[in-house]
Design a protein around this motif. Structure first.
Motif, PDB file in Angstrom:
ATOM      1  N   SER A  12       0.820  -1.222   0.000  1.00 16.18           N
ATOM      2  CA  SER A  12       0.000   0.000   0.000  1.00 16.18           C
ATOM      3  C   SER A  12       0.847   1.262   0.000  1.00 16.18           C
ATOM      4  O   SER A  12       0.462   2.281  -0.583  1.00 16.18           O
ATOM      5  CB  SER A  12      -0.921   0.014   1.223  1.00 16.18           C
ATOM      6  OG  SER A  12      -1.748  -1.115   1.270  1.00 16.18           O
ATOM      7  N   ASP A  85      -6.044   7.655   2.447  1.00 15.18           N
ATOM      8  CA  ASP A  85      -5.491   7.414   1.115  1.00 15.18           C
ATOM      9  C   ASP A  85      -5.372   8.737   0.362  1.00 15.18           C
ATOM     10  O   ASP A  85      -6.244   9.603   0.462  1.00 15.18           O
ATOM     11  CB  ASP A  85      -6.408   6.485   0.312  1.00 15.18           C
ATOM     12  CG  ASP A  85      -6.435   5.067   0.857  1.00 15.18           C
ATOM     13  OD1 ASP A  85      -5.484   4.689   1.565  1.00 15.18           O
ATOM     14  OD2 ASP A  85      -7.414   4.342   0.567  1.00 15.18           O
ATOM     15  N   ASN A  86      -4.283   8.882  -0.397  1.00 14.05           N
ATOM     16  CA  ASN A  86      -4.118  10.024  -1.295  1.00 14.05           C
ATOM     17  C   ASN A  86      -3.730   9.473  -2.662  1.00 14.05           C
ATOM     18  O   ASN A  86      -2.600   9.040  -2.879  1.00 14.05           O
ATOM     19  CB  ASN A  86      -3.054  10.993  -0.771  1.00 14.05           C
ATOM     20  CG  ASN A  86      -2.986  12.270  -1.591  1.00 14.05           C
ATOM     21  OD1 ASN A  86      -3.160  12.261  -2.809  1.00 14.05           O
ATOM     22  ND2 ASN A  86      -2.721  13.387  -0.926  1.00 14.05           N
ATOM     23  N   GLU A  87      -4.690   9.475  -3.571  1.00 20.58           N
ATOM     24  CA  GLU A  87      -4.474   8.912  -4.898  1.00 20.58           C
ATOM     25  C   GLU A  87      -3.442   9.691  -5.698  1.00 20.58           C
ATOM     26  O   GLU A  87      -2.736   9.133  -6.544  1.00 20.58           O
ATOM     27  CB  GLU A  87      -5.799   8.853  -5.670  1.00 20.58           C
ATOM     28  CG  GLU A  87      -6.831   7.897  -5.084  1.00 20.58           C
ATOM     29  CD  GLU A  87      -7.531   8.438  -3.846  1.00 20.58           C
ATOM     30  OE1 GLU A  87      -7.344   9.644  -3.528  1.00 20.58           O
ATOM     31  OE2 GLU A  87      -8.247   7.665  -3.184  1.00 20.58           O
ATOM     32  N   ASN A  88      -3.308  10.986  -5.419  1.00 20.58           N
ATOM     33  CA  ASN A  88      -2.349  11.812  -6.165  1.00 20.58           C
ATOM     34  C   ASN A  88      -0.908  11.440  -5.843  1.00 20.58           C
ATOM     35  O   ASN A  88      -0.035  11.434  -6.725  1.00 20.58           O
ATOM     36  CB  ASN A  88      -2.584  13.296  -5.857  1.00 20.58           C
ATOM     37  CG  ASN A  88      -3.926  13.784  -6.349  1.00 20.58           C
ATOM     38  OD1 ASN A  88      -4.446  13.283  -7.344  1.00 20.58           O
ATOM     39  ND2 ASN A  88      -4.502  14.749  -5.662  1.00 20.58           N
ATOM     40  N   LEU A  90      -0.097   8.514  -4.336  1.00 23.63           N
ATOM     41  CA  LEU A  90      -0.018   7.047  -4.248  1.00 23.63           C
ATOM     42  C   LEU A  90       0.387   6.585  -2.851  1.00 23.63           C
ATOM     43  O   LEU A  90       1.094   5.593  -2.691  1.00 23.63           O
ATOM     44  CB  LEU A  90       0.948   6.486  -5.304  1.00 23.63           C
ATOM     45  CG  LEU A  90       0.596   6.775  -6.769  1.00 23.63           C
ATOM     46  CD1 LEU A  90       1.615   6.139  -7.697  1.00 23.63           C
ATOM     47  CD2 LEU A  90      -0.814   6.287  -7.092  1.00 23.63           C
ATOM     48  N   PHE A  92      -1.338   5.158   0.262  1.00 21.20           N
ATOM     49  CA  PHE A  92      -2.620   4.571   0.645  1.00 21.20           C
ATOM     50  C   PHE A  92      -2.573   4.122   2.106  1.00 21.20           C
ATOM     51  O   PHE A  92      -2.547   2.931   2.417  1.00 21.20           O
ATOM     52  CB  PHE A  92      -2.961   3.418  -0.301  1.00 21.20           C
ATOM     53  CG  PHE A  92      -3.140   3.862  -1.726  1.00 21.20           C
ATOM     54  CD1 PHE A  92      -4.307   4.490  -2.133  1.00 21.20           C
ATOM     55  CD2 PHE A  92      -2.123   3.692  -2.658  1.00 21.20           C
ATOM     56  CE1 PHE A  92      -4.474   4.910  -3.442  1.00 21.20           C
ATOM     57  CE2 PHE A  92      -2.279   4.111  -3.967  1.00 21.20           C
ATOM     58  CZ  PHE A  92      -3.457   4.731  -4.366  1.00 21.20           C
TER      59      PHE A  92
END
Length: 272
Positions: A12, A85-88, A90, A92
């Motif tokens: 993750s 989580d921060n998708e920008n 990566l 998680f």
């Protein structure tokens, strides 16, 4: 009492991470026989801002109480990322807490896989992380406890770029992404609470000091839960945002949890 520092690779977070674990596998009765258990109840315990996986061991008596109560305690690091989580970026952290950490520790130790035996708690930033991830992963965690929880998403939405570090908009965007998207997201504890069916709702415990700067935010979330017919155990007590309060109240959390009857053992604090 076995206290273990563990390094393992996290998918993750895409790096090696470190956790502390308290595992009472070495308990012995007065005849010297090892007290064995097939499955342990487990508490995932999250630290606050500026801390790491060592905080709970150095700041409280959690090790002593875990031994007394036959409880495994898993303590990861949140790295000032609020366990989201921060998708920008990566990163998680929510996935790490709610999925990967549970899966890895269950593979390492004889832990119960039952929801009613799996607990999550934290203080300040970790209180926010425990509440949001406990609700998000309600099928995993049966009990949630937040102490002095940093329930601040309304404040975060209005953060300024010239504010001090912890309320600086640049910093908060690096953690949460677009702050305007926070309300209604999986980082919003109110939205998460409303999404859980009543029969699936984890039990919730909240405590905050009367002199804590986060007191009003904790009262507001308590009132929100009550308004929406969600049961919550809520305590206000003397104290501020400090370790004396958290040490006292993590013990009360353990008293609140449905822990199994434990065995008295011999150890350095009990030689009789």
């Amino acid at each position: 009492m076995a206290t273990i520092k563990i390094d393992f690779f996290s998918q993750s977070l895409m790096r090696t991470v470190t956790i502390n674990a308290i595992v009472p596998v070495d308990k012995r009765d007065k005849q010297g026989r090892r007290i064995a258990k097939k499955e342990y109840q487990t508490l995932y315990l999250l630290h606050g801002i500026l801390g790491n996986y060592t905080d709970w061991l150095s700041g409280t008596r959690i090790e002593r109480w875990a031994q007394e109560k036959d409880l495994v305690v898993i303590m990861p690091s949140g790295e000032n990322h609020f366990y989201v989580d921060n998708e920008n970026s990566l990163q998680f952290h929510s996935q790490f807490i709610g999925e990967e950490l549970v899966e890895v520790t269950r593979a390492m130790f004889p832990l119960s896989h039952k929801k009613e035996d799996t607990f999550i708690a934290g203080l300040s930033m970790g209180g926010y992380g425990a509440i949001t991830n406990g609700l998000k992963y309600y099928d995993t965690f049966g009990y949630i406890a937040g102490l002095s929880s940093a329930l601040l998403i309304d404040d975060f939405v209005n953060a300024k770029y010239d504010s001090e570090y912890l309320m600086n908009r640049h910093y908060l965007e690096s953690v949460f992404g677009d702050l305007n998207q926070l309300p209604g997201s999986d980082k919003d504890y109110r939205t998460l609470a409303l999404k859980v069916n009543k029969q699936d709702m984890p039990h919730i415990y909240m405590a905050c000091g009367k002199d804590d700067f986060l007191l009003q935010q904790n009262r507001d979330f308590r009132d929100f839960l009550i308004k929406n017919d969600i049961e919550v155990t809520y305590i206000e007590d003397e104290g501020a945002h400090e370790w004396d309060f958290w040490d006292r109240h993590i013990h009360l959390v353990l008293e609140w949890l449905p822990l199994h009857q434990c065995h008295t053992s011999i150890h350095s604090g009990n030689v009789k």
